[in-house]
Write a protein that holds these residues in place. Sequence first.
Motif, PDB file in Angstrom:
ATOM      1  N   GLY A   1       0.916  -1.136   0.043  1.00  0.00           N
ATOM      2  CA  GLY A   1      -0.058  -0.063   0.081  1.00  0.00           C
ATOM      3  C   GLY A   1       0.809   1.217   0.166  1.00  0.00           C
ATOM      4  O   GLY A   1       1.796   1.305   0.445  1.00  0.00           O
ATOM      5  N   GLY A   2       0.263   2.530  -0.504  1.00  0.00           N
ATOM      6  CA  GLY A   2       0.825   3.735  -0.498  1.00  0.00           C
ATOM      7  C   GLY A   2       0.919   4.539   0.404  1.00  0.00           C
ATOM      8  O   GLY A   2      -0.121   4.226   1.537  1.00  0.00           O
ATOM      9  N   THR A   3       1.765   5.427   0.759  1.00  0.00           N
ATOM     10  CA  THR A   3       1.437   6.424   1.782  1.00  0.00           C
ATOM     11  C   THR A   3       0.600   7.570   1.315  1.00  0.00           C
ATOM     12  O   THR A   3       0.529   7.700   0.086  1.00  0.00           O
ATOM     13  CB  THR A   3       2.689   6.900   2.159  1.00  0.00           C
ATOM     14  OG1 THR A   3       3.425   7.762   1.063  1.00  0.00           O
ATOM     15  CG2 THR A   3       3.943   5.839   2.648  1.00  0.00           C
ATOM     16  N   PRO A   4       0.095   8.491   2.139  1.00  0.00           N
ATOM     17  CA  PRO A   4      -0.532   9.708   1.691  1.00  0.00           C
ATOM     18  C   PRO A   4       0.327  10.385   0.661  1.00  0.00           C
ATOM     19  O   PRO A   4      -0.258  11.108  -0.202  1.00  0.00           O
ATOM     20  CB  PRO A   4      -0.915  10.466   2.861  1.00  0.00           C
ATOM     21  CG  PRO A   4      -0.766   9.265   4.036  1.00  0.00           C
ATOM     22  CD  PRO A   4       0.263   8.427   3.574  1.00  0.00           C
ATOM     23  N   ASP A   5       1.653  10.657   1.040  1.00  0.00           N
ATOM     24  CA  ASP A   5       2.433  11.504   0.077  1.00  0.00           C
ATOM     25  C   ASP A   5       2.627  10.899  -1.063  1.00  0.00           C
ATOM     26  O   ASP A   5       2.629  11.478  -2.238  1.00  0.00           O
ATOM     27  CB  ASP A   5       3.951  11.921   0.615  1.00  0.00           C
ATOM     28  CG  ASP A   5       4.034  12.772   1.959  1.00  0.00           C
ATOM     29  OD1 ASP A   5       2.903  13.412   2.044  1.00  0.00           O
ATOM     30  OD2 ASP A   5       4.789  12.783   2.621  1.00  0.00           O
ATOM     31  N   HIS A   6       2.909   9.461  -1.253  1.00  0.00           N
ATOM     32  CA  HIS A   6       2.789   8.863  -2.619  1.00  0.00           C
ATOM     33  C   HIS A   6       1.744   9.127  -3.283  1.00  0.00           C
ATOM     34  O   HIS A   6       1.645   9.401  -4.494  1.00  0.00           O
ATOM     35  CB  HIS A   6       2.973   7.192  -2.121  1.00  0.00           C
ATOM     36  CG  HIS A   6       3.116   6.256  -3.214  1.00  0.00           C
ATOM     37  ND1 HIS A   6       1.963   6.092  -4.193  1.00  0.00           N
ATOM     38  CD2 HIS A   6       4.104   5.719  -3.931  1.00  0.00           C
ATOM     39  CE1 HIS A   6       2.618   4.950  -5.159  1.00  0.00           C
ATOM     40  NE2 HIS A   6       3.672   5.000  -4.953  1.00  0.00           N
ATOM     41  N   ASN A   7       0.430   8.869  -2.795  1.00  0.00           N
ATOM     42  CA  ASN A   7      -0.895   9.162  -3.404  1.00  0.00           C
ATOM     43  C   ASN A   7      -0.845  10.452  -3.742  1.00  0.00           C
ATOM     44  O   ASN A   7      -1.534  10.778  -4.997  1.00  0.00           O
ATOM     45  CB  ASN A   7      -2.164   8.653  -2.362  1.00  0.00           C
ATOM     46  CG  ASN A   7      -3.328   8.578  -2.995  1.00  0.00           C
ATOM     47  OD1 ASN A   7      -3.562   8.769  -4.323  1.00  0.00           O
ATOM     48  ND2 ASN A   7      -4.428   8.422  -2.272  1.00  0.00           N
ATOM     49  N   ASP A   8      -0.550  11.483  -3.022  1.00  0.00           N
ATOM     50  CA  ASP A   8      -0.819  12.927  -3.531  1.00  0.00           C
ATOM     51  C   ASP A   8       0.221  13.200  -4.601  1.00  0.00           C
ATOM     52  O   ASP A   8      -0.067  13.846  -5.608  1.00  0.00           O
ATOM     53  CB  ASP A   8      -0.376  13.710  -2.242  1.00  0.00           C
ATOM     54  CG  ASP A   8      -1.636  14.245  -1.507  1.00  0.00           C
ATOM     55  OD1 ASP A   8      -2.839  13.842  -1.895  1.00  0.00           O
ATOM     56  OD2 ASP A   8      -1.354  14.919  -0.510  1.00  0.00           O
ATOM     57  N   ILE A   9       1.335  12.730  -4.908  1.00  0.00           N
ATOM     58  CA  ILE A   9       2.259  12.778  -5.716  1.00  0.00           C
ATOM     59  C   ILE A   9       1.818  12.246  -7.125  1.00  0.00           C
ATOM     60  O   ILE A   9       1.671  13.000  -8.220  1.00  0.00           O
ATOM     61  CB  ILE A   9       3.660  12.358  -5.535  1.00  0.00           C
ATOM     62  CG1 ILE A   9       4.314  13.243  -4.421  1.00  0.00           C
ATOM     63  CG2 ILE A   9       4.540  12.434  -6.823  1.00  0.00           C
ATOM     64  CD1 ILE A   9       5.592  12.611  -3.733  1.00  0.00           C
ATOM     65  N   ALA A  10       1.314  11.132  -7.044  1.00  0.00           N
ATOM     66  CA  ALA A  10       0.713  10.401  -8.127  1.00  0.00           C
ATOM     67  C   ALA A  10      -0.422  11.299  -8.630  1.00  0.00           C
ATOM     68  O   ALA A  10      -0.827  11.417  -9.735  1.00  0.00           O
ATOM     69  CB  ALA A  10       0.291   9.015  -7.879  1.00  0.00           C
ATOM     70  N   SER A  11      -1.347  11.635  -7.767  1.00  0.00           N
ATOM     71  CA  SER A  11      -2.532  12.381  -7.961  1.00  0.00           C
ATOM     72  C   SER A  11      -2.229  13.776  -8.537  1.00  0.00           C
ATOM     73  O   SER A  11      -2.993  14.241  -9.537  1.00  0.00           O
ATOM     74  CB  SER A  11      -3.508  12.540  -6.716  1.00  0.00           C
ATOM     75  OG  SER A  11      -3.989  11.387  -6.298  1.00  0.00           O
ATOM     76  N   ASN A  12      -1.226  14.501  -7.961  1.00  0.00           N
ATOM     77  CA  ASN A  12      -0.899  15.653  -8.692  1.00  0.00           C
ATOM     78  C   ASN A  12      -0.549  15.609 -10.163  1.00  0.00           C
ATOM     79  O   ASN A  12      -0.631  16.247 -10.874  1.00  0.00           O
ATOM     80  CB  ASN A  12       0.494  16.341  -7.918  1.00  0.00           C
ATOM     81  CG  ASN A  12       0.113  16.758  -6.665  1.00  0.00           C
ATOM     82  OD1 ASN A  12      -1.069  16.955  -6.367  1.00  0.00           O
ATOM     83  ND2 ASN A  12       0.895  17.077  -5.747  1.00  0.00           N
ATOM     84  N   LEU A  13       0.538  14.567 -10.433  1.00  0.00           N
ATOM     85  CA  LEU A  13       0.770  14.274 -11.737  1.00  0.00           C
ATOM     86  C   LEU A  13      -0.386  13.862 -12.566  1.00  0.00           C
ATOM     87  O   LEU A  13      -0.430  14.445 -13.865  1.00  0.00           O
ATOM     88  CB  LEU A  13       1.867  12.983 -11.878  1.00  0.00           C
ATOM     89  CG  LEU A  13       2.498  12.859 -13.213  1.00  0.00           C
ATOM     90  CD1 LEU A  13       3.146  13.869 -13.848  1.00  0.00           C
ATOM     91  CD2 LEU A  13       3.278  11.393 -13.200  1.00  0.00           C
ATOM     92  N   VAL A  14      -1.190  13.074 -12.068  1.00  0.00           N
ATOM     93  CA  VAL A  14      -2.577  12.708 -13.023  1.00  0.00           C
ATOM     94  C   VAL A  14      -3.365  14.123 -13.293  1.00  0.00           C
ATOM     95  O   VAL A  14      -3.727  14.156 -14.379  1.00  0.00           O
ATOM     96  CB  VAL A  14      -3.493  11.706 -12.326  1.00  0.00           C
ATOM     97  CG1 VAL A  14      -4.548  11.522 -12.900  1.00  0.00           C
ATOM     98  CG2 VAL A  14      -2.593  10.300 -12.371  1.00  0.00           C
ATOM     99  N   ALA A  15      -3.233  14.838 -12.213  1.00  0.00           N
ATOM    100  CA  ALA A  15      -4.133  16.072 -12.642  1.00  0.00           C
ATOM    101  C   ALA A  15      -3.527  16.972 -13.270  1.00  0.00           C
ATOM    102  O   ALA A  15      -4.268  17.576 -14.355  1.00  0.00           O
ATOM    103  CB  ALA A  15      -4.288  16.798 -11.178  1.00  0.00           C
ATOM    104  N   ILE A  16      -2.250  17.083 -13.531  1.00  0.00           N
ATOM    105  CA  ILE A  16      -1.496  17.910 -14.575  1.00  0.00           C
ATOM    106  C   ILE A  16      -1.655  17.185 -15.984  1.00  0.00           C
ATOM    107  O   ILE A  16      -2.099  18.048 -17.086  1.00  0.00           O
ATOM    108  CB  ILE A  16       0.035  17.911 -14.079  1.00  0.00           C
ATOM    109  CG1 ILE A  16       0.152  18.828 -12.930  1.00  0.00           C
ATOM    110  CG2 ILE A  16       0.980  18.807 -15.384  1.00  0.00           C
ATOM    111  CD1 ILE A  16       1.492  18.641 -12.250  1.00  0.00           C
ATOM    112  N   LEU A  17      -1.486  16.043 -16.156  1.00  0.00           N
ATOM    113  CA  LEU A  17      -1.502  15.444 -17.138  1.00  0.00           C
ATOM    114  C   LEU A  17      -2.977  15.323 -17.805  1.00  0.00           C
ATOM    115  O   LEU A  17      -3.173  15.667 -18.872  1.00  0.00           O
ATOM    116  CB  LEU A  17      -1.225  13.847 -17.008  1.00  0.00           C
ATOM    117  CG  LEU A  17       0.473  13.600 -16.960  1.00  0.00           C
ATOM    118  CD1 LEU A  17       0.731  11.943 -16.570  1.00  0.00           C
ATOM    119  CD2 LEU A  17       1.234  13.802 -18.152  1.00  0.00           C
TER     120      LEU A  17
END
Length: 190
Positions: A38-54
């Motif tokens: 499982g991922g950490t909250p920071d892991h999830n936020d970073i991936a989500s930030n990239l997805v939002a940008i993309l």
Amino acid sequence: MIAQPETKHYTVEEYLELEVASEIRNEYRDREIVPMTGGTPDHNDIASNLVAILKGALRGKSYRVFILDQRLWIPGANLYTYPDVMVLPKPLELQTGRKDTVVNPCFIAEVLSKSTQNYDRGEKFVAYRKIPTFQEYLLIDQYRIHVEHHVKTAVHQWLFSEYDDPTVTLSFSTFELQIQIAELYENIDL
């Protein structure tokens, strides 16, 4: 001397049958099933930030963006995996006989964790390079500002760049997009 338990091997069909019914995601690595951590909250936020940008940058263009739960099949590596972020050109190419497994990403990003960083940089990157459509790989450290960027420049040739400065602008080559490294780390306290 302690005897090591024998590793159980699975066929692709056995893995897919178990995976569809599983409540957790598992990789299939050359006949072995490996639970994904499982991922950490920071892991999830970073991936989500990239997805939002993309998602914003590629809106109306001929791409699809996926996060975390989209299964990828790499036949040349006998690997099923779930990249953190993938971009695929339209139309999607699905594994023959499947409606839930893609095979043609052009861009993949992984958010590094202590338990997976060596695998993401090593064996997993080797496997990804077997995908004919794969052109760009981004590795984002979740513990400090550090981004590794690999761009395919020719057959068997990749250009490697790394960034530790949040003010640096990163240019993607697969699609027209530039972002500041700081955008990947928005809302992350490092």
